[in-house]
Write a protein that holds these residues in place. Structure first.
Motif, short mmCIF file in Angstrom:
data_model
loop_
_atom_site.label_atom_id
_atom_site.label_comp_id
_atom_site.label_asym_id
_atom_site.label_seq_id
_atom_site.Cartn_x
_atom_site.Cartn_y
_atom_site.Cartn_z
N ASP A 87 41.41 33.27 39.45
CA ASP A 87 41.27 33.92 40.75
C ASP A 87 42.35 35.00 40.89
N ARG A 88 42.17 36.08 40.12
CA ARG A 88 43.19 37.14 40.10
C ARG A 88 42.84 38.32 40.99
N ILE A 89 41.55 38.51 41.27
CA ILE A 89 41.12 39.67 42.03
C ILE A 89 41.48 39.53 43.51
N ARG A 90 41.22 38.36 44.08
CA ARG A 90 41.45 38.18 45.52
C ARG A 90 42.91 38.36 45.91
N PRO A 91 43.89 37.71 45.22
CA PRO A 91 45.29 37.93 45.59
C PRO A 91 45.73 39.39 45.44
N PHE A 92 45.24 40.06 44.40
CA PHE A 92 45.57 41.47 44.22
C PHE A 92 45.05 42.28 45.40
N VAL B 209 33.43 34.57 36.72
CA VAL B 209 34.64 34.84 35.94
C VAL B 209 35.89 34.89 36.80
N PHE B 210 35.75 34.97 38.12
CA PHE B 210 36.90 35.02 39.02
C PHE B 210 36.99 33.80 39.92
N ARG B 211 36.30 32.71 39.55
CA ARG B 211 36.31 31.52 40.41
C ARG B 211 36.77 30.30 39.62
N ASP B 212 37.63 29.52 40.25
CA ASP B 212 38.10 28.26 39.68
C ASP B 212 37.18 27.13 40.13
N PRO B 213 37.24 25.97 39.43
CA PRO B 213 36.51 24.80 39.93
C PRO B 213 37.03 24.42 41.32
N GLN C 235 33.86 49.43 36.41
CA GLN C 235 34.81 49.07 35.37
C GLN C 235 36.19 49.65 35.62
N LEU C 236 36.26 50.76 36.36
CA LEU C 236 37.56 51.36 36.66
C LEU C 236 38.46 50.37 37.39
N PHE C 237 37.85 49.50 38.22
CA PHE C 237 38.63 48.48 38.94
C PHE C 237 38.69 47.18 38.16
N ILE C 238 37.54 46.71 37.68
CA ILE C 238 37.48 45.41 37.02
C ILE C 238 38.26 45.43 35.71
N GLY C 239 38.22 46.54 34.99
CA GLY C 239 38.86 46.63 33.69
C GLY C 239 40.32 47.01 33.73
N SER D 103 41.51 41.98 26.49
CA SER D 103 42.32 40.91 27.08
C SER D 103 41.52 40.21 28.15
N MET D 104 42.01 39.06 28.58
CA MET D 104 41.48 38.36 29.75
C MET D 104 42.66 38.09 30.67
N ALA D 105 42.45 38.32 31.95
CA ALA D 105 43.54 38.22 32.91
C ALA D 105 43.52 36.87 33.62
N ARG D 106 44.69 36.38 33.88
CA ARG D 106 44.87 35.15 34.63
C ARG D 106 46.01 35.33 35.63
N LEU D 107 46.12 34.38 36.54
CA LEU D 107 47.22 34.34 37.50
C LEU D 107 47.96 33.03 37.31
#
Length: 409
Positions: free
Chosen positions: A65-70, A94-98, A178-182, A298-302
């Motif tokens: 869940d890296r997009i929401r805090p950003f 891809v942006f949601r945790d269990p 992709q400009l934002f997601i990537g 890469s893959m992003a995490r928080l």
């Protein structure tokens, strides 16, 4: 005497043109000398070793869940621009945790099983042959625009049930998103452009969903609408978000795989000749194209839980980039990691992720590449790079050619 590897590690700057073209001298230097690297340019941790990257993809110490805090930390004006884009991105698997991820993945996977991927092979073969026949001879053309983008776009659109006339419009939407997601660097007005792309794609899918509610068909949109578990079903926004994710992910990753893979075969004609002579090597050839400079930079995490790594303290809220392609060149995991070996076995790359977030579209991407690579090296043995150099996507999440000028002699 200065150590050039340490110098390269100290100057990893993903905004530099030479790093966009070839990030590996700097990243492999980090792998050797600073595997848990705090990068002030990215304001994030950069992990480069195989075991550390695999841990980041599976550990509960990390969150997707890296997009929401950003987004929440952006100024009010930028938050306003991105509000509709975030409406859908926060619903992407891809942006949601269990447990939210578990619920949505279960509903979506039920729809995906409506057709085995292998059933799609004849259609992929037909599209591949059609596009190959159309390629211009004796003049330079862009392999990405004329082939690598079109094949997976047609396949995923047919699977979803989207008319092919929308292909170039949806490609434009994906490019802007992709400009934002990537995590694109140095892209002017990227938030406004990403928001426009998301709005246009969402509008198209919302209309198609309404049509399928009225008249279901044998396609993925209808299957998503019908997918239920007990009394649970996807909401309207979840349906739109699921379609956007399948379109974006199923198209971008495969296009980068096809473009990047053919760039490797052009650079390694001996591998192209081997695959042309032995097309049964297609599966292992695809895995090697996925491993070595594949479509996942890469893959992003928080960071979710404070923990130590290589003597560094990673604190909650800090961003982490798990460098997939660099981990796939870790000499502790792969022999001769810099070699392009289409017979390599085993090949335990991390390109599609690992664990709960393993890519749902991996089988389809593999199928498209297994069909494409043997056909092209057999039918187009004289495919060469043109004088103009390859232009690479300027993101650290996606990796692949944006423009790939080639010629058929």
């Amino acid at each position: 005497m200065n150590n050039p590897l340490k110098s390269a590690a100290a100057h990893y700057d993903p905004t530099l043109p030479q790093v966009v073209r070839d990030p590996y001298p700097s990243l492999l230097a980090l792998q050797r000398h600073d595997p848990a690297h705090w990068n002030p340019k990215l304001k994030a941790w950069v992990l480069t070793r195989y075991d550390d990257v695999k841990m980041a993809l599976t550990s509960t110490d990390m969150s997707v869940d890296r997009i929401r805090p950003f987004y929440e930390n952006l100024p009010a004006k930028e938050k306003g621009v991105l509000s509709e884009l975030m409406r859908y991105l926060t619903l992407w698997l891809v942006f949601r945790d269990p447990p939210e991820h578990t619920r949505l993945r279960h509903l979506m996977s039920r729809a995906f099983t409506m057709r085995a991927v292998e059933v799609l092979r004849p259609g992929v073969e037909d599209i591949c042959d059609m596009l190959t026949d159309r390629l211009p001879r004796g003049e330079a053309f862009d392999f990405v625009n004329d082939f690598a983008m079109q094949l997976p776009a047609m396949v995923i659109m047919d699977l979803l049930g989207v008319p092919r006339k929308h292909m170039f419009h949806l490609k434009s939407c994906s490019d802007r998103m992709q400009l934002f997601i990537g995590s694109a660097r140095n892209a002017p007005d990227k938030y406004e452009r990403a928001a426009e792309g998301a709005h246009e794609m969402a509008t198209l899918f919302r209309g198609l969903i309404a049509e399928r509610r009225a008249e279901p068909r044998d396609d993925l949109i209808s299957a998503f609408i019908a997918a239920r578990e007990a009394d649970d079903a996807m909401t309207e926004d979840e349906l739109v978000a699921a379609c956007m994710l399948v379109m974006f992910g199923g198209h971008e990753t495969s296009a980068n795989l096809l473009g990047g893979g053919m760039a490797k075969f052009i650079a390694h004609p001996e591998a192209a000749r081997l695959l042309a002579d032995q097309p049964d090597l297609a599966k292992s050839a695809v895995e090697e194209c996925l491993r070595l400079d594949g479509p996942s930079g890469s893959m992003a995490r928080l960071v979710a839980v404070e923990h130590q790594l290589h003597g560094k303290t990673l604190r909650p809220g800090e961003r982490v980039f798990a460098m997939i392609n660099t981990a796939n060149q870790d000499p502790d995991m792969f022999e001769r990691p810099g070699d392009f070996d289409i017979t390599r076995k085993p090949n335990r790359h991390l390109t599609f992720g690992y664990g709960a977030h393993f890519c749902m579209g991996a089988a389809l991407a593999r199928l498209e590449a297994e069909v494409t690579f043997p056909r092209l090296v057999q039918r187009l043995p004289n495919l060469k790079l043109a004088a103009r150099p390859i232009e690479w996507h300027a993101t650290i999440i996606m990796r692949g050619p944006r423009v790939m000028p080639v010629e058929l002699h």
